[in-house]
Design an enzyme around this catalytic site. Structure first.
Site, PDB file in Angstrom:
ATOM      1  CG  ASP A 179     -19.954   6.989   7.085  1.00 28.15           C
ATOM      2  OD1 ASP A 179     -18.850   7.545   6.879  1.00 28.15           O
ATOM      3  OD2 ASP A 179     -20.327   6.630   8.217  1.00 28.15           O
ATOM      4  CB  VAL A 180     -16.209   9.145   2.872  1.00 25.42           C
ATOM      5  CG1 VAL A 180     -16.901   9.730   1.661  1.00 25.42           C
ATOM      6  CG2 VAL A 180     -16.082  10.168   3.996  1.00 25.42           C
ATOM      7  CB  ALA A 235     -13.875  17.519   5.112  1.00 20.46           C
ATOM      8  CE1 TYR A 236     -15.109  15.058  13.832  1.00 21.32           C
ATOM      9  CE2 TYR A 236     -14.243  17.280  13.775  1.00 21.32           C
ATOM     10  CZ  TYR A 236     -14.783  16.234  14.478  1.00 21.32           C
ATOM     11  OH  TYR A 236     -14.996  16.348  15.843  1.00 21.32           O
ATOM     12  CB  THR A 237     -15.291  21.314   8.106  1.00 17.90           C
ATOM     13  OG1 THR A 237     -16.696  21.230   8.362  1.00 17.90           O
ATOM     14  CG2 THR A 237     -14.972  20.702   6.762  1.00 17.90           C
ATOM     15  CE  LYS A 285      -8.978  18.539   4.789  1.00 17.35           C
ATOM     16  NZ  LYS A 285     -10.121  17.975   3.996  1.00 17.35           N
ATOM     17  N   GLY A 291     -22.426  19.466   1.762  1.00 12.62           N
ATOM     18  CA  GLY A 291     -21.648  20.587   2.287  1.00 12.62           C
ATOM     19  C   GLY A 291     -21.616  21.763   1.324  1.00 12.62           C
ATOM     20  CG  LEU A 322     -16.028  22.369  -2.523  1.00 10.59           C
ATOM     21  CD1 LEU A 322     -15.951  23.581  -3.459  1.00 10.59           C
ATOM     22  CD2 LEU A 322     -14.616  21.911  -2.135  1.00 10.59           C
ATOM     23  CE1 TYR A 331     -10.624  20.367   8.750  1.00 15.82           C
ATOM     24  CE2 TYR A 331      -9.137  22.262   8.761  1.00 15.82           C
ATOM     25  CZ  TYR A 331     -10.085  21.481   8.119  1.00 15.82           C
ATOM     26  OH  TYR A 331     -10.492  21.816   6.851  1.00 15.82           O
TER      27      TYR A 331
END
Ligand SMILES: NC(=O)c1ccc[n+]([C@@H]2O[C@H](COP(=O)([O-])OP(=O)(O)OC[C@H]3O[C@@H](n4cnc5c(N)ncnc54)[C@H](OP(=O)(O)O)[C@@H]3O)[C@@H](O)[C@H]2O)c1
Length: 290
Positions: free
Chosen positions: A37-38, A61-63, A130, A11, A13, A126
């Site tokens: 795969d977290v 993250a799923y963003t 988070k 990603g 970041l 989302y």
């Protein structure tokens, strides 16, 4: 020297955190989704056992905030259950965890910058996922930093800067909302902040880290046009109600940098200076087709 594990390294970041650690000559294993795969407990166990990191930086993250509205369970898997797994495993290994979170945990209706003590009140799937991830991390691991940030852009996009660069080549004028305020943040500056915080003796817990200042998307878009050498007047102001989206956008997302500054952590430049520096170093990447 610390050994680092960076997750979500594919990603925007994660790739800057990896590049920065390599530039610092730190020992670093950086894994994208294909390597870790977290959400997969066994995968997490395997990678942590193999790498035995001192510090884990979770950038996975799923963003996709709009997709999350119809896939809340999918968002929870990556944004809440996975950080819980990572935090438990880091706690049992004695590894410090730096977990990245978001302005979307707040309602977005404030009129002054959100500080770290403000109670989350997410209005999107989302944001809920988070916020649940933050809680899971903080309750499972005493040596965890939860760092909230906002409005990211970097070389590895997609992001707003790249979208504006593309649209500038496709349309004569653009309508951009002026009734949502936040702080554009360059992922390289955030990466520097995350690494500095991770090796500091600051108190674990919640921290806010963005570039300084605030802007609307409209003001940000005009600044991007100026950096591209284009006429900022081609960007025209509009309002959020003209752009209905599955996930409601926060009207106000500015995060307070007070705690960060008071702790003497690396100065986060004003967003305009950050954008200028990003364009000086990354013109090709930021204007590449996305
Ligand atoms: N982007 C923003 O404006 C923004 C604002 C505030 C906070 N944040 C937070 O900042 C952090 C970094 O965001 P970003 O902009 O760098 O996001 P990003 O570019 O979307 O990167 C997230 C990475 O996580 C990966 N990922 C997704 N599911 C995974 C899984 N199950 N296992 C491993 N990796 C997985 C993604 O891979 P795929 O590409 O294959 O899905 C992607 O490479 C996130 O915690 C995000 O919530 C972002």
């Amino acid at each position: 020297m610390s050994g680092w594990l960076v997750t979500g390294a594919g990603g925007q970041l994660g790739s800057d955190v990896e590049d920065l650690l390599r530039a610092y000559n730190e020992e670093c294993v950086a894994v994208g989704r294909a390597d870790l795969d977290v959400t997969d407990r066994e995968d997490v166990d395997r990678v942590l056992a193999d790498t035995r990191p001192d510090i884990v930086v979770n950038c996975a993250a799923y963003t996709n905030v709009d997709a999350a509205e119809s896939d809340e369970d999918g968002a929870y898997d990556v944004n809440a259950r996975a950080p819980a797994i990572l935090a438990e495993r880091c706690a049992s290994l004695g590894a410090r965890l730096v977990h990245v979170s978001t302005d979307y945990v707040f309602a977005g209706d404030a009129t002054a910058p959100y500080d770290e003590k403000t109670r989350p009140a997410p209005r999107t799937a989302y944001g809920r996922s988070k916020a649940a991830g933050e809680q899971a991390v903080l309750t499972s691991h005493a040596d965890a930093f939860v760092v909230r940030t906002a409005w990211l852009y970097g070389a590895a996009g997609p992001n707003f800067v790249k979208t504006m660069a593309r649209l500038a080549g496709e349309r004569e004028t653009l309508d951009v909302v002026e009734d949502q305020l936040g702080t554009p943040t360059w992922t390289l500056h955030l990466a520097r902040g995350l690494v500095a915080l991770a090796v500091s003796d600051q108190q674990p817990g919640i921290w806010h880290c963005t570039n300084a200042g605030e802007a609307s998307w409209y003001v940000f878009a005009r600044a991007i046009f100026a950096e591209l050498g284009l006429d900022p007047a081609r960007v025209q102001p509009t309002t959020t109600d003209k752009f209905p989206r599955p996930a409601p956008r926060p009207a106000y997302s500015v995060l307070s940098g007070h705690k960060w500054r008071a702790a003497g952590l690396p100065v986060m430049p004003h967003w305009r200076d950050a954008l200028h520096e990003a364009f000086e170093t990354l013109t090709d990447e930021l204007t590449a087709a996305v």
